[in-house]
Design an enzyme around this catalytic site. Structure first.
Site, short mmCIF file in Angstrom:
data_model
loop_
_atom_site.label_atom_id
_atom_site.label_comp_id
_atom_site.label_asym_id
_atom_site.label_seq_id
_atom_site.Cartn_x
_atom_site.Cartn_y
_atom_site.Cartn_z
CB CYS A 42 62.32 40.45 15.89
SG CYS A 42 63.65 41.60 16.37
CG ASP A 49 59.86 40.49 12.25
OD1 ASP A 49 59.25 41.49 12.80
OD2 ASP A 49 60.99 40.01 12.46
CD GLU A 65 55.93 17.30 -1.89
OE1 GLU A 65 54.72 17.72 -1.88
OE2 GLU A 65 56.57 17.65 -0.65
#
Length: 144
Positions: A42, A49, A65
């Protein structure tokens, strides 16, 4: 990076997304990456988060890739950004690198403060004639 030791990038900007030629350039198909343990910070509190990301795209000339994608996504672990910035920024970076026919991302963020935030982005309407399964990530229900 494939087949070589790679250093974990410290920021998304530092991360290198590698692409490889599409081995099936005449076929139209959907590629899906599911990232059930995406983590960022955050930008206001510095608290972690967590999200479950689902990335779908219909390639043209290039594929991402997968090792470079993994390193790019893990570079967000110490990166402070709102859910919307992470989700849409990942999509925009992939679009810039791959120039796919179509791309969508679903960012299913786990709740903080009791409110889950889900963020969705796609480049256009899904192309016809390509099987694109639903993302089927259930909405947050708590313990209920």
């Amino acid at each position: 990076m494939l087949g070589h030791a790679a250093r974990q990038p410290q920021t998304p900007e530092e991360a290198v997304l590698e692409r490889v030629p599409n081995p099936n350039p005449g076929a139209r198909y959907c590629v899906r990456f599911t990232v059930p343990e995406f983590t960022s910070l955050c930008p206001m509190t510095g608290q972690p988060d967590f999200a479950h990301l689902v990335i779908d795209y219909v390639p043209r000339d290039w594929l991402v890739e997968s090792k470079s994608l993994k390193l790019y996504l893990t570079s967000f672990r110490n990166h402070g950004a709102f859910h919307e910035a992470c989700t849409v920024g990942i999509a925009q970076r992939l679009v810039a690198e791959l120039q796919p026919e179509w791309l969508r991302i679903g960012g299913y963020w786990y709740p903080r403060g009791g409110i889950p935030i889900d963020v969705f982005f796609q480049t256009a309407e899904p192309p016809g004639g390509v099987w694109i399964p639903p993302q089927d990530v259930p909405g947050y229900r708590g313990r209920g």
